[in-house]
Design a protein around this motif. Structure first.
Motif, PDB file in Angstrom:
ATOM      1  N   ASN A   1      38.006  46.132  45.497  1.00  7.27           N
ATOM      2  CA  ASN A   1      37.939  44.970  46.386  1.00  7.27           C
ATOM      3  C   ASN A   1      38.983  45.119  47.505  1.00  7.27           C
ATOM      4  N   PRO A   2      38.567  45.072  48.779  1.00  6.85           N
ATOM      5  CA  PRO A   2      39.526  45.280  49.876  1.00  6.85           C
ATOM      6  C   PRO A   2      40.592  44.189  49.980  1.00  6.85           C
ATOM      7  N   LYS A   3      40.335  43.030  49.356  1.00  3.36           N
ATOM      8  CA  LYS A   3      41.301  41.929  49.432  1.00  3.36           C
ATOM      9  C   LYS A   3      42.249  41.909  48.234  1.00  3.36           C
ATOM     10  N   THR A   4      41.701  42.091  47.027  1.00  2.00           N
ATOM     11  CA  THR A   4      42.536  41.939  45.818  1.00  2.00           C
ATOM     12  C   THR A   4      42.377  43.098  44.833  1.00  2.00           C
ATOM     13  N   PHE A   5      41.805  44.225  45.266  1.00  2.00           N
ATOM     14  CA  PHE A   5      41.606  45.431  44.463  1.00  2.00           C
ATOM     15  C   PHE A   5      40.565  45.205  43.360  1.00  2.00           C
ATOM     16  N   ILE A   6      40.775  44.158  42.524  1.00  2.00           N
ATOM     17  CA  ILE A   6      39.773  43.777  41.526  1.00  2.00           C
ATOM     18  C   ILE A   6      39.211  42.409  41.918  1.00  2.00           C
ATOM     19  N   GLY A   7      38.156  41.976  41.232  1.00  2.95           N
ATOM     20  CA  GLY A   7      37.532  40.695  41.566  1.00  2.95           C
ATOM     21  C   GLY A   7      38.438  39.506  41.274  1.00  2.95           C
ATOM     22  N   ALA A   8      38.139  38.386  41.920  1.00  2.00           N
ATOM     23  CA  ALA A   8      38.953  37.179  41.764  1.00  2.00           C
ATOM     24  C   ALA A   8      38.962  36.695  40.315  1.00  2.00           C
ATOM     25  N   GLY A   9      37.812  36.756  39.655  1.00  2.00           N
ATOM     26  CA  GLY A   9      37.735  36.306  38.263  1.00  2.00           C
ATOM     27  C   GLY A   9      38.582  37.169  37.342  1.00  2.00           C
ATOM     28  N   LYS A  10      38.516  38.479  37.528  1.00  3.22           N
ATOM     29  CA  LYS A  10      39.313  39.388  36.701  1.00  3.22           C
ATOM     30  C   LYS A  10      40.807  39.200  36.974  1.00  3.22           C
ATOM     31  N   LEU A  11      41.144  38.927  38.238  1.00  4.40           N
ATOM     32  CA  LEU A  11      42.555  38.698  38.586  1.00  4.40           C
ATOM     33  C   LEU A  11      43.075  37.431  37.907  1.00  4.40           C
ATOM     34  N   ASP A  12      42.210  36.422  37.792  1.00  3.60           N
ATOM     35  CA  ASP A  12      42.590  35.196  37.071  1.00  3.60           C
ATOM     36  C   ASP A  12      42.821  35.499  35.587  1.00  3.60           C
ATOM     37  N   ASP A  13      41.988  36.374  35.014  1.00  2.00           N
ATOM     38  CA  ASP A  13      42.168  36.774  33.605  1.00  2.00           C
ATOM     39  C   ASP A  13      43.519  37.462  33.411  1.00  2.00           C
ATOM     40  N   VAL A  14      43.873  38.309  34.367  1.00  2.00           N
ATOM     41  CA  VAL A  14      45.175  39.001  34.309  1.00  2.00           C
ATOM     42  C   VAL A  14      46.307  37.989  34.365  1.00  2.00           C
ATOM     43  N   ARG A  15      46.182  37.027  35.281  1.00  2.00           N
ATOM     44  CA  ARG A  15      47.231  36.007  35.423  1.00  2.00           C
ATOM     45  C   ARG A  15      47.373  35.179  34.146  1.00  2.00           C
ATOM     46  N   ASP A  16      46.253  34.767  33.563  1.00  2.00           N
ATOM     47  CA  ASP A  16      46.304  33.954  32.343  1.00  2.00           C
ATOM     48  C   ASP A  16      46.967  34.721  31.205  1.00  2.00           C
ATOM     49  N   TYR A  17      46.636  36.017  31.080  1.00  4.82           N
ATOM     50  CA  TYR A  17      47.237  36.822  30.008  1.00  4.82           C
ATOM     51  C   TYR A  17      48.746  36.979  30.231  1.00  4.82           C
ATOM     52  N   MET A  18      49.130  37.243  31.483  1.00  6.05           N
ATOM     53  CA  MET A  18      50.553  37.439  31.786  1.00  6.05           C
ATOM     54  C   MET A  18      51.345  36.158  31.556  1.00  6.05           C
ATOM     55  N   ASP A  19      50.769  35.024  31.923  1.00  6.10           N
ATOM     56  CA  ASP A  19      51.449  33.734  31.707  1.00  6.10           C
ATOM     57  C   ASP A  19      51.595  33.446  30.213  1.00  6.10           C
ATOM     58  N   ALA A  20      50.545  33.741  29.442  1.00  4.20           N
ATOM     59  CA  ALA A  20      50.564  33.452  28.008  1.00  4.20           C
ATOM     60  C   ALA A  20      51.550  34.339  27.252  1.00  4.20           C
ATOM     61  N   HIS A  21      51.768  35.560  27.739  1.00  5.39           N
ATOM     62  CA  HIS A  21      52.637  36.507  27.033  1.00  5.39           C
ATOM     63  C   HIS A  21      53.962  36.770  27.761  1.00  5.39           C
ATOM     64  N   HIS A  22      54.230  35.954  28.791  1.00  2.34           N
ATOM     65  CA  HIS A  22      55.509  36.037  29.526  1.00  2.34           C
ATOM     66  C   HIS A  22      55.771  37.450  30.063  1.00  2.34           C
ATOM     67  N   ILE A  23      54.779  38.009  30.722  1.00  2.00           N
ATOM     68  CA  ILE A  23      54.905  39.334  31.342  1.00  2.00           C
ATOM     69  C   ILE A  23      55.041  39.141  32.847  1.00  2.00           C
ATOM     70  N   GLU A  24      55.965  39.853  33.461  1.00  2.00           N
ATOM     71  CA  GLU A  24      56.276  39.620  34.872  1.00  2.00           C
ATOM     72  C   GLU A  24      55.995  40.819  35.763  1.00  2.00           C
ATOM     73  N   THR A  25      55.344  41.852  35.244  1.00  2.00           N
ATOM     74  CA  THR A  25      55.066  43.034  36.057  1.00  2.00           C
ATOM     75  C   THR A  25      53.623  43.473  35.888  1.00  2.00           C
ATOM     76  N   ALA A  26      52.945  43.680  37.017  1.00  4.75           N
ATOM     77  CA  ALA A  26      51.572  44.195  37.017  1.00  4.75           C
ATOM     78  C   ALA A  26      51.561  45.510  37.793  1.00  4.75           C
ATOM     79  N   ILE A  27      50.978  46.553  37.196  1.00  9.39           N
ATOM     80  CA  ILE A  27      50.966  47.870  37.830  1.00  9.39           C
ATOM     81  C   ILE A  27      49.519  48.310  38.040  1.00  9.39           C
ATOM     82  N   PHE A  28      49.174  48.608  39.284  1.00  7.14           N
ATOM     83  CA  PHE A  28      47.821  49.026  39.644  1.00  7.14           C
ATOM     84  C   PHE A  28      47.759  50.547  39.752  1.00  7.14           C
TER      85      PHE A  28
END
Length: 405
Positions: free
Chosen positions: A57-84
């Motif tokens: 995706n030229p805007k967010t690399f992955i789709g908006a829905g998948k990016l929301d899934d990543v955010r929810d998982y990171m918030d739930a497990h207190h993770i502060e780093t995402a590596i593409f």
């Protein structure tokens, strides 16, 4: 008694894509490599996210829905780093940070961080700093908007566009200064190479973490830093080696990797000059890796880019002590024999048999090193006698079994 605090690894999630140019198995392998890079940088990969797309995706690399899934998982497990797994544009970084509200890194940034940690000499540090500045320049807007979000409020307004332009000018000036500094060092190193005279030069090349430094230590009886991590060696090391009665210079170079940042290829030009000016290449391969043939192709591609693909080369298949293969029962008439079932002897009968200049060794356990010395001696001798023909009658010869004639 003061208790030492335990050093905890920074937790991170890894994110990749499956595209028409990168199938699922290839994507998984790249993520395996990204996880190894994360570990080398001192982090710990706790979760992987992949998505099938025609193209990122030229805007967010992955789709908006998948990016929301990543955010929810990171918030739930207190993770502060995402590596593409791929290099992100400045707009992609900015958009992703708005959604995830965390530290976002890409593969290039991660490799640059490892290089910065591993660089020991002033020259290597200058090379890494130049690559970092070149990577940073188009991404300054992202950094300033990050500060605006963190320090908003009365008296803490964002620095504004004028401040960004000022910072860009500072970075550009620094890039110019670093390039001038590297030009001076390049000339000094060129003089050093010239002063080495006509002595035959042999360079170790190969994918990162294939055992080049370990082999260097064994052959030259030196103490080059070697570790089971990616990019353990950044600084070029040159040692004089004598096999029987022929001396030559052996060079250990930085390991290659797929998706190598273009900034690093450019800034490590002088390191690659050691490869360009070598008379003989020892292409070291980790045969215990499931995709070692892809690694060979990646190294050959970079060698071709630096006009060194046509040099005399010995293929050195290392880590035979770690090589494993799947077996097929003699009464199994269904399972088809594939490369994952090949023994070392089977591999020797494939395309490797056509190469002629192939060796199977274990630098760590010092297996088949006498055969290695014999092969290197005979190849170096071919080059050596063209430069010193009057010494030809003084040289011993090795037979294929490693014995002196």
């Amino acid at each position: 008694m003061i208790e030492k605090k335990k050093v905890t690894s920074e937790k991170a999630v890894l994110i990749g894509v499956v595209t028409q140019h990168q199938d699922e198995s290839m994507s998984n392998e790249y993520l395996d490599e990204l996880e190894f890079l994360t570990t080398t940088a001192g982090g710990k990969a706790v979760k992987r996210f992949t998505q099938k797309l025609d193209m990122p995706n030229p805007k967010t690399f992955i789709g908006a829905g998948k990016l929301d899934d990543v955010r929810d998982y990171m918030d739930a497990h207190h993770i502060e780093t995402a590596i593409f797994d791929d290099e992100l544009s400045s707009s992609q970084l900015r958009n992703i940070e708005k959604v995830l509200d965390c530290k976002v890194l890409d593969r290039t940034n991660l490799i640059l961080d490892i290089f910065a940690r591993r660089a020991q000499t002033s020259y290597a540090r200058t090379q890494v700093e130049l690559a970092q500045c070149q990577y940073l320049l188009p991404r300054l807007t992202r950094l300033w908007t990050h500060l605006e979000r963190q320090k908003g409020g009365i008296g803490m307004r964002g620095p504004g566009e004028t401040e960004i332009e000022t910072d860009r000018r500072i970075i550009r000036d620094k890039i110019t200064l670093l390039k001038k500094k590297l030009t001076v060092i390049d000339k000094q190193m060129a003089v050093q190479r010239k002063n080495r005279g006509k002595m035959v030069r042999v360079a170790l090349v190969g994918y990162t973490n294939v055992g080049k430094s370990t082999l260097m230590n064994v052959v030259s009886k030196s103490n080059v830093f070697a570790e089971n991590k990616l990019f353990a060696t950044l600084d070029t090391t040159v040692r004089k080696v004598v096999i029987k009665n022929i001396p030559f210079l052996l060079t250990d170079t930085v390991g290659f990797i797929r998706k190598l940042p273009t900034q690093l290829v450019e800034s490590f030009k002088s390191t690659l000059d050691e490869v360009r000016e070598a008379d003989l290449l020892l292409h070291v391969v980790d045969i215990s890796h499931a995709n070692f043939e892809d690694h060979i192709a990646s190294v050959n591609k970079i060698l071709d880019e630096i006009k060194s693909a046509d040099k005399p080369t010995i293929m050195v298949f290392n880590k035979i002590d770690a090589y494993e293969h799947e077996t097929i029962d003699s009464d199994d008439l269904v399972t088809e024999k594939t490369k994952r079932h090949y023994t070392l002897q089977d591999w020797e009968k494939t395309w490797m048999n056509k190469e002629n200049n192939c060796l199977f060794i274990s630098a760590l356990n010092k297996e088949n090193l006498e055969e290695f010395r014999a092969k290197v001696f005979n190849e170096v001798k071919k080059i050596h006698i063209t430069r010193f023909p009057y010494n030809n009658f003084l040289y011993d010869e090795y037979t294929e079994d490693g014995k002196t004639v």
